[in-house]
Every structure is written in structure tokens, then in C-alpha cells.
Design a protein around this motif. Sequence first.
Motif, short mmCIF file in Angstrom:
data_model
loop_
_atom_site.label_atom_id
_atom_site.label_comp_id
_atom_site.label_asym_id
_atom_site.label_seq_id
_atom_site.Cartn_x
_atom_site.Cartn_y
_atom_site.Cartn_z
N ARG A 61 0.81 -1.22 0.00
CA ARG A 61 0.00 0.00 0.00
C ARG A 61 0.85 1.28 0.00
O ARG A 61 0.50 2.25 -0.66
N SER A 62 1.94 1.30 0.73
CA SER A 62 2.75 2.53 0.81
C SER A 62 3.55 2.78 -0.46
O SER A 62 4.11 3.87 -0.63
N ASN B 196 -2.77 -4.38 7.08
CA ASN B 196 -2.86 -2.92 7.01
C ASN B 196 -2.35 -2.28 8.29
O ASN B 196 -1.57 -1.33 8.26
N CYS C 275 1.49 -2.80 8.80
CA CYS C 275 2.25 -1.90 7.92
C CYS C 275 2.15 -0.45 8.37
O CYS C 275 3.15 0.27 8.38
N ALA C 276 0.96 -0.02 8.75
CA ALA C 276 0.79 1.35 9.21
C ALA C 276 1.61 1.60 10.47
O ALA C 276 2.30 2.63 10.59
N LEU D 295 5.42 1.61 9.61
CA LEU D 295 5.82 2.85 8.92
C LEU D 295 5.89 4.01 9.91
O LEU D 295 6.83 4.80 9.89
N TYR D 296 4.91 4.08 10.79
CA TYR D 296 4.90 5.13 11.81
C TYR D 296 6.11 5.00 12.74
O TYR D 296 6.83 5.97 12.99
N LYS E 91 9.46 2.77 3.55
CA LYS E 91 8.32 2.15 2.85
C LYS E 91 8.64 0.72 2.41
O LYS E 91 7.80 -0.18 2.55
N THR F 64 8.63 -1.46 5.47
CA THR F 64 7.24 -1.71 5.85
C THR F 64 6.62 -2.79 4.97
O THR F 64 5.96 -3.71 5.47
N THR F 65 6.85 -2.70 3.68
CA THR F 65 6.31 -3.70 2.75
C THR F 65 6.88 -5.08 3.06
O THR F 65 6.15 -6.08 3.10
#
Length: 166
Positions: A33-34, A101, A104-105, A108-109, A123, A126-127
Motif C-alpha cells: 500500500r505505501s 494494514n 504496515c501502518a 511505517l509510523y 516504505k 514496511t512492505t
Amino acid sequence: MSEPPSRGPDRDLFRDTWVRYLGYANEVGEAFRSLVPAAVVWLSYGVSSSYVLADAIDKGKKAGEVPSAEAGRSTRVTVAVVDTLVWQALASVALPGFTINRVCAASLYLLGIATRWPLPVRKWTTTTLGLLTIPIIIHPIDRSVDFLLDSSLRKLYPATDKPSSS
């Protein structure tokens, strides 16, 4: 998948072959998503949802092929379709998609406040974490959905039409 795929006439196209992995498309979409446009993520949900619908239709057709009285046939087909649709929607789309989701969120944070890595590196990290999470969450989610349905929806089915746990 912990169980070896079956061979022969009992082989289930949607559970025992590579087709099963289409159900995980949305998880891969969430992991990326990112990095990709939102339309790509939504497309991955389309693939997973199509898999869910196809499996439900397949299970309904198979339930309809079992010889029995016509009145029992209709109920058996309905139970097979509903059970498969609900189970797959929860276990293949909704819960894994939400879980990846959030993983990953959060990553990333956290990478944003814990590192000075450039955004593209964060990113991609995170992926990678999202993709590595997929095999870890599959079986716990599957068993949880089995428990949830066994404790709720499956109690409503007629005694003779209860499907086995997915």
C-alpha cells in the motif's frame, strides 16, 4: 498450508491448488500500500473477493450434486454457499487485510520516529514486514474464524447440513 494437497477426485480446486493463493492477493496489496497507487490495492481486493465468490459457488454446486430429496438439497446448497462465503470473507479478505494494514501502518509510523532512514527505505521495510507477516497470521486467523463460526452461525444450521470446519 500445513496439509499436503490431495490428489484425485477429492481435490478441491479452491483449497488444494495454487488457486488458493488468489485469496491472499489483498494481503499482498496491503503490504504494498505505501508503494503503489490505491487502485492497485483495491484491485487486489477484487482478486481476493472474486476468489471468495468462486469458492462459495463451487461449494454450492458440489452440495447440489449430492443425491437427496429436493427439499434437503436446497437447504444443503444454501448452507454450503453461506458458510463458505462468510468463512472465506472473514478468513481470506477482511481479517487478514485489516491485520496487514495495521502492521504496515504501525511499522511505517514507528520507523518514522525511531530511525532517520529515508522515506523510500522505510516504505520498502514496511512492505517487507507486511509480506513476512502473511504466513504468520494465516493459521491463527483461520482457526479463529472456525471458532467464531462454530460458536455462532453454524449453530443455526440444520443438524444434517452442518459443514465441516474449513
